[in-house]
Design a protein around this motif. Structure first.
Motif, short mmCIF file in Angstrom:
data_model
loop_
_atom_site.label_atom_id
_atom_site.label_comp_id
_atom_site.label_asym_id
_atom_site.label_seq_id
_atom_site.Cartn_x
_atom_site.Cartn_y
_atom_site.Cartn_z
N THR A 50 0.81 -0.90 -0.22
CA THR A 50 -0.09 -0.14 0.46
C THR A 50 0.77 1.15 -0.28
O THR A 50 0.44 2.21 0.24
CB THR A 50 -0.68 0.25 1.11
OG1 THR A 50 0.05 -0.41 2.04
CG2 THR A 50 -2.03 -0.98 1.41
N VAL A 72 3.74 3.91 -2.17
CA VAL A 72 3.30 5.13 -3.25
C VAL A 72 4.15 4.81 -4.07
O VAL A 72 3.37 5.16 -5.05
CB VAL A 72 3.69 6.47 -2.53
CG1 VAL A 72 2.62 7.24 -1.56
CG2 VAL A 72 5.21 6.48 -2.30
N ARG A 105 13.53 -1.64 -7.77
CA ARG A 105 14.24 -1.20 -6.54
C ARG A 105 15.07 -2.58 -5.84
O ARG A 105 16.31 -2.42 -5.27
CB ARG A 105 13.52 -0.80 -5.54
CG ARG A 105 13.23 0.79 -6.69
CD ARG A 105 12.69 2.04 -5.39
NE ARG A 105 13.63 2.42 -4.18
CZ ARG A 105 14.30 3.97 -4.40
NH1 ARG A 105 14.36 3.88 -6.12
NH2 ARG A 105 15.09 3.72 -3.73
N THR A 114 10.92 4.73 7.12
CA THR A 114 11.80 4.29 6.22
C THR A 114 12.29 2.56 5.99
O THR A 114 12.32 1.94 6.84
CB THR A 114 12.79 5.28 5.79
OG1 THR A 114 12.26 6.46 5.57
CG2 THR A 114 13.65 4.59 4.47
N TYR A 163 14.26 -0.76 4.80
CA TYR A 163 15.56 0.13 4.16
C TYR A 163 16.06 -1.40 3.57
O TYR A 163 15.33 -2.70 4.30
CB TYR A 163 16.81 0.39 5.46
CG TYR A 163 16.30 1.82 5.77
CD1 TYR A 163 17.12 2.72 5.31
CD2 TYR A 163 16.02 2.26 6.42
CE1 TYR A 163 17.35 3.99 5.01
CE2 TYR A 163 16.03 3.91 7.49
CZ TYR A 163 16.87 4.08 6.78
OH TYR A 163 16.29 5.79 6.87
N ASN A 199 21.89 0.44 4.43
CA ASN A 199 20.99 1.15 5.31
C ASN A 199 20.60 1.99 3.11
O ASN A 199 20.52 2.95 3.13
CB ASN A 199 22.04 2.15 5.19
CG ASN A 199 23.24 2.17 5.50
OD1 ASN A 199 23.87 1.75 3.93
ND2 ASN A 199 23.42 3.67 5.44
N ILE A 200 20.46 0.96 2.37
CA ILE A 200 19.79 1.20 1.02
C ILE A 200 18.08 1.44 1.63
O ILE A 200 17.16 1.04 1.35
CB ILE A 200 20.27 0.19 -0.05
CG1 ILE A 200 21.73 0.08 -0.57
CG2 ILE A 200 19.22 1.07 -1.82
CD1 ILE A 200 21.47 -1.10 -1.14
N PRO A 201 17.44 2.96 0.90
CA PRO A 201 16.30 3.24 1.54
C PRO A 201 16.04 2.92 -0.15
O PRO A 201 16.28 2.28 -0.91
CB PRO A 201 16.39 4.72 1.03
CG PRO A 201 17.17 4.76 0.74
CD PRO A 201 18.84 3.84 0.89
N ILE A 202 14.20 1.72 0.59
CA ILE A 202 13.83 1.27 -0.81
C ILE A 202 12.37 1.58 -1.00
O ILE A 202 12.65 2.39 -2.25
CB ILE A 202 13.56 -0.05 -0.38
CG1 ILE A 202 14.56 -1.19 -0.17
CG2 ILE A 202 12.45 -0.93 -1.21
CD1 ILE A 202 14.95 -2.82 0.48
N VAL A 203 11.91 2.25 0.16
CA VAL A 203 10.85 3.01 0.06
C VAL A 203 10.14 3.57 1.50
O VAL A 203 10.71 2.61 2.29
CB VAL A 203 9.42 2.17 -0.87
CG1 VAL A 203 8.70 0.70 0.87
CG2 VAL A 203 8.13 2.80 -1.08
N GLU A 204 9.85 4.54 0.81
CA GLU A 204 8.89 5.61 2.66
C GLU A 204 7.77 4.77 2.85
O GLU A 204 6.75 5.39 1.20
CB GLU A 204 9.23 7.40 2.03
CG GLU A 204 9.76 7.52 2.87
CD GLU A 204 10.12 9.29 3.16
OE1 GLU A 204 10.79 9.60 2.42
OE2 GLU A 204 9.76 10.27 3.87
N LEU A 205 7.59 4.45 3.76
CA LEU A 205 5.99 4.25 4.66
C LEU A 205 5.28 5.61 5.00
O LEU A 205 5.64 5.83 5.96
CB LEU A 205 5.94 3.61 4.73
CG LEU A 205 6.32 1.51 3.95
CD1 LEU A 205 6.06 0.75 4.92
CD2 LEU A 205 5.52 1.82 2.83
N GLY A 206 4.08 5.94 4.54
CA GLY A 206 3.57 7.29 5.65
C GLY A 206 2.79 6.19 6.66
O GLY A 206 2.83 5.06 6.82
N GLN A 259 0.68 2.61 6.40
CA GLN A 259 0.94 2.12 4.50
C GLN A 259 2.36 0.98 5.03
O GLN A 259 2.07 1.14 6.31
CB GLN A 259 2.00 3.13 3.45
CG GLN A 259 0.64 4.09 3.38
CD GLN A 259 1.64 4.79 2.05
OE1 GLN A 259 2.86 4.95 2.12
NE2 GLN A 259 1.35 5.65 1.50
#
Lengths: 276, 62
Positions: free
Chosen positions: A50, A52, A61, A103, A105, A122-129, A132
């Motif tokens: 869920t 973005v 990614r 986030t 990672y 520490n590779i950011p994969i997706v930022e969750l709100g 989500q």
């Protein structure tokens, strides 16, 4: 043929290859980039997303994350005993389950085999709100850079010719070439110009110094000549973290050897000669 | 989201993003931050310099 290392650690290597043809130097470069196998995430089963990002962007990614690869434990799926279904010999499995807000990672990817963990944590994969979440299962397989860049073990792998700088006697020491050189290779030397010690390999063969020399009004021929040494190459190899650079070089050379042995065999078969 | 790797050379650059953003917003010179983070090629440097984060703007739309 000779290899002299100027610098070698886990991640980067710089070496001079001498006594080789340009063709061989290129074979080595290409083998390192596209023929040394590594692990990369290939199949992703998404149970919940869920976030973005679309599923396919998320999967892309994940694919780009470098994974530590021990090639003595993993083999290609093609020709594996499991017949392509996926077994611990040809597949590394990961699970990821995170709820926002935070986030995600690469360290949230939980590997079944700790030896095949992501090379960077520490590779950011997706930022969750708020509210989500992402729940998925990923399978990594062995592949080569020939098929997709995510399987390349190297980043920025290349070579250049070894520079040879000649300064003629008619140099008047005007210093125009010293100011022009973007790499700081040249220095003044009692009415003439010399190459700074240890800086020769930094020369990018741009020949700006030759042009500056001509512009100084020395005549029709510049007093400084930039040439290349035949059969000598400066290599720079960087690993993405999946395996040490030394292993990449070794495996690339083994690949070249095997391919040329195979060729000899085929040629012998055609001509009917017995291999020595 | 910041791309995982540099488009040109393939180096993993996303790990440097959070620190870069923080220090740049604190008023540090981006050049020095990039040097500190060990990004020496201009292909990797432009990845961070030219990135605009938009995920947070998309949160309400799921």
């Amino acid at each position: 043929m000779e290899i002299a290392f100027a610098h070698l650690d886990e991640r980067t290597a710089k070496f001079v290859l001498s006594g080789a043809t340009p063709a061989f130097a290129n074979v080595l470069r290409r083998a390192m980039i596209s023929e040394v196998p590594t692990l990369a995430i290939e199949d992703v089963r998404i149970y919940d997303n869920t976030s973005v990002l679309f599923d396919e962007i998320l999967a892309h990614r994940l694919g780009l994350i470098p994974l530590k690869t021990d090639l003595s434990c993993y083999g290609p799926r093609e020709g594996c005993g499991c017949g392509g279904a996926g077994c611990p010999v040809c597949t590394a499995t990961y699970t990821l389950s995170v709820e926002g807000p935070r986030t995600v990672y690469s360290s949230d990817l939980i590997p079944q085999d700790p030896n095949a963990a992501p090379a960077e944590e520490n590779i950011p994969i997706v930022e969750l709100g708020e509210d989500q979440k992402v729940v998925l299962e990923a399978q990594a397989v062995i592949g080569t850079g020939k098929e997709h860049a995510k399987w390349q073990p190297t980043v920025a792998c290349g070579y250049k010719n070894y520079p040879a700088i000649r300064i003629d006697e008619n140099c008047d020491g005007c210093g125009m070439c010293i100011d022009e050189c973007p790499r700081g290779v040249l220095a003044a030397d009692s009415g003439s110009v010399k190459v700074v010690e240890g800086r020769l390999e930094s020369c990018s063969l741009c020949r700006l110094c030759e042009r500056a020399c001509l512009a100084s009004g020395i005549g029709n021929e510049p007093a400084i000549h930039i040439d290349t040494e035949e059969g000598r190459f400066i290599f720079v190899v960087e690993s993405d973290g999946s395996m040490p650079v030394s292993e990449i070089i070794e495996r690339a050379l083994q690949y070249v050897q095997k391919r040329s042995d195979d060729l000899v065999e085929v040629v012998n078969e055609i001509t009917g000669e017995v291999a020595e | 989201m910041i791309p995982v790797r540099c488009f040109t050379c393939g180096k993993v650059i996303s790990t440097a993003w959070e620190e870069f953003k923080e220090r740049r917003d604190a008023g540090e010179d981006p050049k020095e931050v990039l040097d500190d983070l060990g990004l020496e090629r201009y292909c990797c440097r432009r990845m961070l310099l030219t990135h605009k984060e938009v995920v947070e703007d998309l949160f309400p739309y799921q």
